[in-house]
Structures are given as C-alpha cells and as structure tokens.
Scaffold this active site. Structure first.
Site, PDB file in Angstrom:
ATOM      1  N   HIS A 129       0.865  -1.244  -0.054  1.00 50.88           N
ATOM      2  CA  HIS A 129      -0.062   0.074   0.251  1.00 50.88           C
ATOM      3  C   HIS A 129       0.859   1.466   0.096  1.00 50.88           C
ATOM      4  O   HIS A 129       0.240   2.266   0.228  1.00 50.88           O
ATOM      5  CB  HIS A 129      -0.921   0.140   1.129  1.00 50.88           C
ATOM      6  CG  HIS A 129      -1.948  -0.934   1.040  1.00 50.88           C
ATOM      7  ND1 HIS A 129      -3.162  -0.632   0.876  1.00 50.88           N
ATOM      8  CD2 HIS A 129      -2.120  -2.178   1.534  1.00 50.88           C
ATOM      9  CE1 HIS A 129      -3.867  -1.798   0.711  1.00 50.88           C
ATOM     10  NE2 HIS A 129      -3.441  -2.555   1.425  1.00 50.88           N
ATOM     11  N   LYS A 162      -7.292  14.534   4.478  1.00 47.21           N
ATOM     12  CA  LYS A 162      -6.495  13.151   4.353  1.00 47.21           C
ATOM     13  C   LYS A 162      -5.498  13.531   5.573  1.00 47.21           C
ATOM     14  O   LYS A 162      -5.311  14.406   6.221  1.00 47.21           O
ATOM     15  CB  LYS A 162      -5.858  13.064   2.873  1.00 47.21           C
ATOM     16  CG  LYS A 162      -5.229  14.267   2.545  1.00 47.21           C
ATOM     17  CD  LYS A 162      -4.660  13.862   1.114  1.00 47.21           C
ATOM     18  CE  LYS A 162      -5.735  14.377   0.139  1.00 47.21           C
ATOM     19  NZ  LYS A 162      -6.035  13.017  -0.827  1.00 47.21           N
ATOM     20  N   ARG A 163      -4.807  12.359   5.702  1.00 49.67           N
ATOM     21  CA  ARG A 163      -3.806  12.499   6.700  1.00 49.67           C
ATOM     22  C   ARG A 163      -2.774  13.518   6.614  1.00 49.67           C
ATOM     23  O   ARG A 163      -2.535  13.876   5.285  1.00 49.67           O
ATOM     24  CB  ARG A 163      -2.866  11.283   7.014  1.00 49.67           C
ATOM     25  CG  ARG A 163      -3.855  10.054   7.950  1.00 49.67           C
ATOM     26  CD  ARG A 163      -4.075  10.523   9.221  1.00 49.67           C
ATOM     27  NE  ARG A 163      -2.916  10.292  10.015  1.00 49.67           N
ATOM     28  CZ  ARG A 163      -2.491   9.749  10.745  1.00 49.67           C
ATOM     29  NH1 ARG A 163      -3.300   8.521  10.787  1.00 49.67           N
ATOM     30  NH2 ARG A 163      -1.419   9.726  11.514  1.00 49.67           N
ATOM     31  N   LYS A 219       1.993  14.466   0.732  1.00 47.05           N
ATOM     32  CA  LYS A 219       0.268  14.905   0.193  1.00 47.05           C
ATOM     33  C   LYS A 219       0.382  16.415  -0.002  1.00 47.05           C
ATOM     34  O   LYS A 219      -0.714  16.982  -0.720  1.00 47.05           O
ATOM     35  CB  LYS A 219      -0.711  14.463   1.310  1.00 47.05           C
ATOM     36  CG  LYS A 219      -0.845  12.837   1.377  1.00 47.05           C
ATOM     37  CD  LYS A 219      -1.678  12.458   2.659  1.00 47.05           C
ATOM     38  CE  LYS A 219      -1.880  11.164   2.702  1.00 47.05           C
ATOM     39  NZ  LYS A 219      -2.356  10.253   2.043  1.00 47.05           N
ATOM     40  N   THR A 276      -8.167   7.042  -1.741  1.00 47.49           N
ATOM     41  CA  THR A 276      -9.406   6.540  -1.879  1.00 47.49           C
ATOM     42  C   THR A 276     -10.777   7.616  -1.563  1.00 47.49           C
ATOM     43  O   THR A 276     -11.658   7.571  -2.284  1.00 47.49           O
ATOM     44  CB  THR A 276      -9.754   5.406  -1.187  1.00 47.49           C
ATOM     45  OG1 THR A 276      -9.108   5.611   0.306  1.00 47.49           O
ATOM     46  CG2 THR A 276      -9.137   4.114  -1.545  1.00 47.49           C
ATOM     47  N   LYS A 310     -14.459   8.885  -3.539  1.00 48.33           N
ATOM     48  CA  LYS A 310     -15.674   9.332  -2.885  1.00 48.33           C
ATOM     49  C   LYS A 310     -15.935  10.881  -3.395  1.00 48.33           C
ATOM     50  O   LYS A 310     -17.167  10.970  -3.456  1.00 48.33           O
ATOM     51  CB  LYS A 310     -15.408   9.476  -1.331  1.00 48.33           C
ATOM     52  CG  LYS A 310     -15.045   7.955  -0.501  1.00 48.33           C
ATOM     53  CD  LYS A 310     -14.499   7.957   0.718  1.00 48.33           C
ATOM     54  CE  LYS A 310     -13.850   6.763   1.019  1.00 48.33           C
ATOM     55  NZ  LYS A 310     -12.880   6.915   2.004  1.00 48.33           N
TER      56      LYS A 310
HETATM   57  C1  26V Z   1       3.640   5.084   5.974  1.00 51.70           C
HETATM   58  C2  26V Z   1       4.632   5.660   6.066  1.00 51.70           C
HETATM   59  C3  26V Z   1       5.677   5.243   7.100  1.00 51.70           C
HETATM   60  C4  26V Z   1       7.095   5.761   6.886  1.00 51.70           C
HETATM   61  C5  26V Z   1       6.974   7.248   6.476  1.00 51.70           C
HETATM   62  C6  26V Z   1       6.200   7.461   5.666  1.00 51.70           C
HETATM   63  C7  26V Z   1       4.885   6.774   5.253  1.00 51.70           C
HETATM   64  C8  26V Z   1       3.851   7.054   4.347  1.00 51.70           C
HETATM   65  C9  26V Z   1       2.702   6.251   4.267  1.00 51.70           C
HETATM   66  C10 26V Z   1       2.671   5.265   5.061  1.00 51.70           C
HETATM   67  C11 26V Z   1       1.333   4.571   4.947  1.00 51.70           C
HETATM   68  C12 26V Z   1       1.378   3.100   4.873  1.00 51.70           C
HETATM   69  C13 26V Z   1       0.070   2.360   4.321  1.00 51.70           C
HETATM   70  C14 26V Z   1      -0.826   3.044   3.812  1.00 51.70           C
HETATM   71  O1  26V Z   1      -1.631   3.530   4.495  1.00 51.70           O
HETATM   72  N1  26V Z   1      -1.284   3.274   2.669  1.00 51.70           N
HETATM   73  C15 26V Z   1      -2.184   3.945   2.121  1.00 51.70           C
HETATM   74  O2  26V Z   1      -3.166   2.926   1.556  1.00 51.70           O
HETATM   75  C16 26V Z   1      -4.445   3.390   0.877  1.00 51.70           C
HETATM   76  C17 26V Z   1      -5.333   2.116   0.678  1.00 51.70           C
HETATM   77  O3  26V Z   1      -4.451   1.474  -0.369  1.00 51.70           O
HETATM   78  C18 26V Z   1      -4.026   3.958  -0.368  1.00 51.70           C
HETATM   79  O4  26V Z   1      -5.133   4.547  -0.957  1.00 51.70           O
HETATM   80  C19 26V Z   1      -3.224   5.218   0.294  1.00 51.70           C
HETATM   81  O5  26V Z   1      -2.546   6.183  -1.347  1.00 51.70           O
HETATM   82  C20 26V Z   1      -1.883   4.887   0.698  1.00 51.70           C
HETATM   83  O6  26V Z   1      -1.125   5.730   1.252  1.00 51.70           O
END
Ligand code: 26V
Length: 868
Positions: A401, A601-602, A607, A712, A716
C-alpha cells in the site's frame, strides 16, 4: 484567532437533540407509545413498513432499563435502536454462516491491523432496509435519525486510507455474498481524537470509544486461543527426528468478538472478528494474599497492554516491540481459528486447506503470518516442511500500500529472536531455502549472483548500521505469497518496476494490480440521500447502488439544463448543511454561493497540504491588491483542510499550525473575508467525511507524482460530483480516464520525472511568487515565525535533501491549474456538466468491482447467497 470546529453537538434537525435533552410533548408521545403497543399486542406483525415503536419500546425496557413513560434521552433511543437493529443482524448472520458452513464454502480471510469502520447504525439500518419503520417510530417520539445517529462514536480502528479500504472491502464482500471475514485487533483506544489548543496547535486526546459499551459486537466467550511470546527454543528428538520446541515465557488469551457486516438487498451478513487480549490467569490471588497487590494485577495489565492502542502508520516506524507483539497476536489468533475450523471439518487432510481458506495480508503488518503458518503446520500439526510450504504459499497473498521505502517494515533480528524465537528460526530456514534457490536459478557470474542474492535476502544488514541484521517483512511476504498486488495501475507498475523489481523479474505472474474502490452505499447512497434520490429518479431505478457501473447512464443528462439545475440544487442543500455546521462551531456565516474547496486526508509532506496553503496565501495577497470592484469579479472560495498528524510527526504538526494561522488572518480581514476563507476542520474521521464530501465542489489530491499509492477519498469525492484538482498520481489517473481527462484539473511533475528533478534541486530557480510567500512566512506575516522556520527551510534554501516532495517545483503549475478552476467555476453550466460527468464516471471505483477482481484473480472464490 480562528475558532475551532467541532461537530458533536451540531444537528440540522429542529427536533430535540443532545444526550441530556428529554422529550418534549411528552403526553402526546406516551399516547403514541400506548397506541403502538396496543396495535402490536393485537398480533399485527411489525413489518419493515410498519412502525417499529413497540419493538423499540421493548428494547427501552430490556436494554436501557427504563419504562416507556420515563424521560428518554437521545442516547437511550440510540441504544434501543441499536439493539433492535442488532437482533436483525444476528438473525441474518446466523443464517448466512449456517449456509456457508453447510456448503463448506471456500473463505477469504482479510488480515488487517486496521479497520476504520466509522459509525454502524445508519449503515446497518439502511442496508437492512429498515429506515422507513425506524424513521416513523422516531418521529412519533419527537426525534429523527440524524440526531440519534450522532450519539454513536466512530469506530476509529485505523489511521486512514488503508484502514478505511479494509472497511469498504468488508461491505462489498457481504454485498456480493462472498464468503469471507475480516480479522483484526479490538483496540481499546483507536485513532486519537484531534483537538486544537488555543494557539491553533494539534492536541491529541485518547479515543475512549468503548466506554459506553458497543452494541455492534458479540462476544464469543467460548472462542479464545492461547498466544505465546518470548522464551527460547530447544532442540529435542521426537520419534527419531530432531525438532525445535518453543518454550515461551509469556502466554495470553485472544478473545473473539464478532462484528456483523450487512450487505444491501441481500440476506448475507458477513463478519469482522476482532481479538481482545486477556490474561491466562485473571488475578494472582496468592500474590494478593501475600500483600503484593501490584503483582496480583500484573499479568492482566501486561495482556491488556497488547491491544491498548493503535499505532500511527505514517510516521517513521520505530522498532516498537509492542507493535510486533500486536501483529503476531492477531495473526496467531486468526490462523489458529481458521485451522481449528478446518480440522473440525476435514481432519488432517491438510492439502485441502488452500481450497478452503485464503488469506489477504493488508500491507506488511500481518506478514508474520508466513512464519506462523509454517509453525502451525510443521511444529503443531507435524507436516513435513516441503508440504507445509506448498500449502502456506498457496493460501497467502500480500497487498502493498505504499511506495515509501521506509514504510516497508523491517524488524531487527534481535527483536524478532527475543519475542518470537521459533519464528526467527523459521524465517532463517525460509531464507536459506530462498537463497539456495536463487543461487541455482539466477543467471550471471558468481559476483553478479552474489550481489543479487544480497539484495534479495529476507534477512539483511541495516544500511544505516552495519552491525544490525533486519528481517525485511515485505520480502518475506513476496517470497511466501501466491500473489502480490498494488492498489492502482501506476502504483502496481512501481511495485513491479521499482520496489520489487528483482522479484518481479523472477516471478512475473505473481504480480497483479487491483485498483482500490469504495462502497457506494456509505459513500453516496447513505451519505448523500438527496443526490441518491435524484440519481434513482433519473435512471429509473436504484439498481446503481449495487451496480455502480449503471451511473454511466447519467452521462447523457450531463448537458441537460433542467437536470443540471436539479443537480446544482442538491449540491446547494449539502453546502447549506455544512455551512450550518461551521456556523454552529465558529459563529461564522458562510455564503453557500462561494466555492467549497476541500482537502481532507492524513497530514503528510508527500500529500502537500503545505502547497495548498501556499496557494491560499497567494490568493489572499492578490485579493488584497485588488479594488473592491475587482474583488467582486473574483471567484470567492471557502477552503477547508482537515486531517490528523501523527503525534511524532513534527513537520506535519507545523503544517496544521500554518493552516490555523493563515485562517486566523484571512478570515478576519474585512477586505477579503467575503472572498476567501480558510478553516481547519479538527478531528477528521469517517463521520466528518460523510458530511464534507457531499458538500464539496472542488477537492485537492495533489501528492507528488509517484508517491500516493492510490488514494480513496478521491473516489468518494468523484462519486459525489466533486471536481478534482490533482496530480498524475495514484488513482487520480484512472479517475481522470473514467471522467474524461479534460474535465479534471491536472498539473505537476510526473512519477517518471521525479528522480531526475530531485537530483537537480540544488540548482532549481524557484518561482518569484513562491519566493515572495516564503519571505512572508519567514518574516512573520502569520506570526509564530520561529515555529514556521523549519517549515520554510524544508522547501526553500535549495540544498540537497530539501524539498523532497517538489513543492517549489510544482508551485507555478499549481497556481495555473487553480486559475483554470476559477475560470470554469464562473461558468456554472460547464461546472455542473463536469460535476455530473464525475459521478457518471465513478462506477469503476465501487469496491464491489475491486472485490470481484480479487475473488476471481487471486482468491478463486465464488459468491454464495444464503436463502432469505
Ligand atoms: C507509511 C509511512 C511510514 C514511514 C513514513 C512515510 C509513510 C508514508 C505512508 C505510510 C502509509 C502506509 C500504508 C498506507 O496507509 N497506505 C495507503 O493505503 C491506501 C489504501 O490502499 C491508499 O489509498 C493510500 O494511497 C496509501 O497511502
């Protein structure tokens, strides 16, 4: 100072609201109840269309513990309604599961550390088709659904997109009658509640969602498994064979809680099974009697600690042992649960297992499942290693992801060996086999092979600390899975061509794309009932709710003036609701003829909420320079930004503060406040999204090209006819293709350019407008200049390492795209035409489609509908 927004007490209804308000017109209501119960006693069955008042009153007595003539609060009625709905859910749940058990259907198990479910009441009532009867009952009591629904706390057991995707997938699985369950953790505290302090900085408060009880779960007291940690392994000879025996030093119970998941217009009710942690010994009476009160409770506290909090997924992960403990805890419980059911039915015919069970691992969080499956099959069931590997690697699948390399979890071998010594051994055996296989199958010279083997080893050196060895959980998952997928077309290409390219070259058929989706029930039909009604009227049926591709039928009305004006009227209604909410929280009047521009969003640098704020500052500066007549001719906007920053993510917190500081200045500037506003919406969660998205006209999805796996919320917004300004990234690309690229405001660098641009940053000549704004912030135009300094430095002062996400690079293109937005907004017919085209093009992004693709291409599972 910008006032903060809070929704909890807001309701648009004129009915009594708030948990402490008691009923007005009590005598009339008592009469209504008496009449309804008299009718009920005559033996008339309470059908979906009939009033549910007698049923509700019975729950008031049995669950709430009050009499019908007591003063009933909204909270009481929420509980009565929830327990009444739950009865319907459980009845269907039982029928569904009896049916699937009788058919011995193959099941998918969605293993996820996060499920961001939001509220359940409205979704359950609508999915079960009971809204009519409940609405009528509530009306007779002086309440409406909206007021009652607000009594429910969101179940926020997730960080953001990944957790909400898991929730949408469960909805779709039930909806298309697919035998399957979600498995996760019943966190005591979910995602923190976000507040703003007086200075406009984020404050994190615990999410105490379970305190008032949770009517939507069913505790399965009889279903609990032991999960062990720590200790050591010992080599023993059993039946002439040398085996490794794990002697753990901590044991806890995993206790099952089921959360029924209803489909719409189907009798199917699926399940989300969440695990709570219990001590094996509840209370150490001996220690208590000996006066050691702390020790008497120790085991309980240690167990409860495992499921206490949800970890942030978007801050650099520290190797937190407790997090690995959580991951193993829910994986071990879930796998034991599945194997126990299999054994009860098929005994030791283990080769059948992959034809009866398949697992989907949601990101790297549950990937310890690869080692646990081997442990259960080899150590517990006594299967030979090769047979166990053949079974396990057929039934496990992994979804990636994120492209952020730092997000792919790597556990220090030391930590893994201490907490899960047997699993560490198993991982080493898997890795040895893998390396041997590579050595005999890779082409090239010995040196080339050695380099590849080093690059692909599951256990490898920490690149920042050569003395430390790490277990690369993503590599373990890729090696141990039948299929690996990304979550949007561009992201799956990056997965294949960059992140796991070495693996892809060896196993090209293992890799797939499954573009994400969202449930059209929650995200259009239930959250935007006015638009849903208009769509149903226009298409002549509500079949689109379960077959979102039918939304394409709206295309032929996109230029129809009469339809456009009805479409606009609906958007205005939703905007008015949101404006009322903002008014109730801030006291500010908002003109609903202004464009509603939303980014939620977060908060993360990739982003680029920061770029949005810089654009707003530029707009403000332009307005300040204008004459009153020029301002009147501009396109007025209300900008809203919402999202949580991980508590340890300092830069993200500074971005939030910048939003509140800029908002405070421009919202109070008499020259500009009629033309531009900026609000930070605190505590963005599923329920707030349900209120915001239908009211949005423009939404921003402006991540650096190649960084957002999918997104996602973009789907929406699209479903709700909201135009998108976005980069050529994640699912934006497919959304643009379905909507018509010409209808989307696309700008910015592309994924394939970013590596080169990052190298060239030191020589980049920034746009003068960008420089001016940097100077304004650094110079204290929005106060707090010391606090904003790291923010300014992070994207200006072009030295290597700065502006990793290319804000400076894209800023000019972003402003140009925003100018185009204004131009189109001045033409309401063109804007509305585009808006209709968005909804019409959103069919592909139903999670029903996504789940069907998983079921066909990965899981090999067929829908199986129980009899009604
Ligand atoms: C984790 C980390 C950890 C280290 C620092 C940077 C960083 C950036 C992002 C994340 C997120 C990890 C997993 C996640 O939440 N992915 C999200 O999954 C969604 C569902 O597939 C997708 O729509 C999002 O684009 C994606 O960020």
């Amino acid at each position: 100072m910008m006032r903060k927004l809070e929704r909890s007490k807001y309701t648009s209804s004129s009915a009594a609201s708030g948990c402490c308000k008691t009923l007005s017109r009590r005598s009339v209501i008592v009469q209504n109840i008496a009449e309804a119960e008299r009718v009920g006693k005559k033996g008339k069955p309470v059908k979906d269309t009939a009033s549910a008042l007698p049923e509700l009153m019975s729950k008031v007595r049995s669950v709430v513990g009050k009499s019908a003539t007591s003063d009933l609060t909204a909270r009481d009625l929420y509980n009565a309604l929830a327990y009444s709905t739950r009865d319907g859910l459980i009845e269907r749940f039982n029928k569904t599961h009896e049916h699937w058990a009788a058919k011995d259907s193959k099941f998918v198990y969605y293993l996820s550390a996060e499920f961001l479910m939001g509220r359940t009441l409205t979704n359950a009532v609508y999915n079960l088709g009971m809204e009519g009867k409940y609405a009528e009952a509530l009306r007779s009591l002086g309440y409406d659904m909206e007021t009652i629904q607000e009594q429910e706390r969101d179940a926020s057991l997730g960080n953001g997109g990944l957790g909400r995707l898991a929730a949408c997938f469960l909805d779709s699985m039930a909806n298309i009658d697919l035998p399957g369950w979600g498995y996760g953790i019943r966190y005591k505290y979910g995602m923190f509640k976000q507040a703003l302090d007086k200075g406009g900085y984020q404050k994190e408060l615990p999410d105490i969602w379970l305190t008032d009880g949770n009517p939507w779960e069913v505790k399965r007291s009889e279903i609990k498994y032991e999960v062990c940690f720590g200790g050591r392994t010992e080599k023993k000879t059993v039946n002439g064979k040398e085996v490794s025996v794990w002697e753990p030093n901590q044991r806890v119970y995993a206790q099952a809680y089921d959360n029924p998941i209803p489909g719409f217009q189907t009798p199917t009710v699926g399940n989300l099974r969440l695990w709570d942690a219990l001590p094996v010994t509840e209370f150490d009476l001996a220690a208590f009697n000996a006066g050691d009160y702390d020790k008497s409770m120790l085991e309980k506290e240690k167990a409860e600690c495992i499921v206490a909090v949800l970890y942030p997924n978007d801050a650099t992960p520290e190797g937190k042992e407790l997090r690995l403990k959580q991951q193993y805890f829910f994986v071990a419980a879930s796998m034991q649960d599945v194997l126990t059911r299999f054994k009860a039915k098929h005994g030791s015919k283990w080769d059948l297992l992959p034809t009866k069970a398949v697992f989907q691992m949601n990101d790297t969080h549950p990937t310890i499942a690869v080692a646990e499956a081997m442990r259960l099959l080899v150590d517990v069931e006594g299967l030979p290693w090769e047979q166990a590997w053949s079974i396990s690697s057929k039934m496990l699948n992994y979804t990636n992801h994120t492209v952020m390399p730092e997000a792919l979890e790597k556990w220090p071998v030391k930590v893994m060996a201490k907490m899960l010594p047997r699993h560490m051994e198993i991982i080493e055996i898997i890795n040895e086999g893998w390396i041997q296989w590579l050595q005999s199958n890779l082409p090239g010279t010995a040196a080339e092979k050695a380099a590849k083997v080093a690059a692909m080893s599951i256990v490898h050196e920490n690149q920042w600390n050569k003395d430390e060895l790490l277990v690369n959980m993503a590599y373990l998952a890729v090696v141990g899975s039948a299929h690996v997928n990304g979550v949007a077309a561009i992201h799956s290409d990056i997965v294949k061509n960059e992140i796991f390219n070495d693996f892809y070259k060896i196993f090209p058929n293992k890799f797939q794309n499954k573009t994400n989706g969202v449930t059209p029930r929650r995200w259009l039909a239930w959250c935007n009932p006015e638009l849903a009604t208009l769509i149903t009227k226009t298409l002549g049926s509500d079949a689109w709710i379960n077959n979102a591709e039918l939304l394409s039928g709206l295309r032929k009305f996109a230029s129809d003036k009469n339809f456009q004006s009805q479409w606009r009227a609906v958007k205005q209604q939703r905007k008015a609701k949101l404006a009322a909410m903002i008014k109730s929280q801030t006291g500010d009047d908002i003109d609903i003829n202004n464009m509603f521009d939303i980014q939620v969003k977060r908060i993360h640098e990739y982003k680029r909420q920061y770029m949005n704020v810089l654009g707003i500052i530029w707009r403000y500066k332009q307005l300040k320079k204008m004459t009153p007549a020029e301002r009147k001719a501009s396109v007025p906007r209300v900008c809203m930004i919402g999202g949580k920053a991980a508590s340890a993510y300092d830069m993200a917190k500074r971005i939030i503060r910048l939003v509140t500081a800029v908002g405070a200045k421009i919202n109070n500037d008499p020259d500009t406040k009629d033309y531009l506003r900026l609000y930070f919406l605190p505590d963005y969660n599923v329920s707030l999204a349900e209120a915001l998205i239908p009211a949005a006209e423009l939404s921003q999805h402006i991540s650096t090209g190649g960084t957002e796996a999918s997104g996602t919320s973009n789907m929406k917004f699209q479903m709700n006819g909201c135009l998108i300004i976005g980069t050529w990234d994640g699912a934006n690309i497919e959304i643009a293709e379905e909507t018509g690229v010409e209808n989307v405001f696309v700008f910015g660098v592309r994924a394939e350019e970013i590596n080169q641009l990052r190298k060239e940053r030191a020589n980049y000549k920034t746009d003068p407008r960008f420089n001016e704004i940097m100077n304004d912030i650094a110079g204290g135009m929005f106060g707090d200049k010391e606090y904003f300094k790291p923010l300014v430095d992070s994207i200006s002062n072009m030295k290597v390492g700065n502006d990793w996400f290319l804000v400076a690079n894209d800023f000019a293109a972003y402003l140009d795209a925003q100018e185009e937005v204004d131009k189109v907004y001045k033409d309401p017919e063109e804007w509305t035409r585009r808006s209709i085209m968005y909804t019409a093009g959103s069919g592909k992004f139903s999670s029903d489609r996504t789940i069907r693709e998983y079921a066909e291409d990965i899981w090999d599972i067929k829908p199986e509908r129980p009899l009604a």
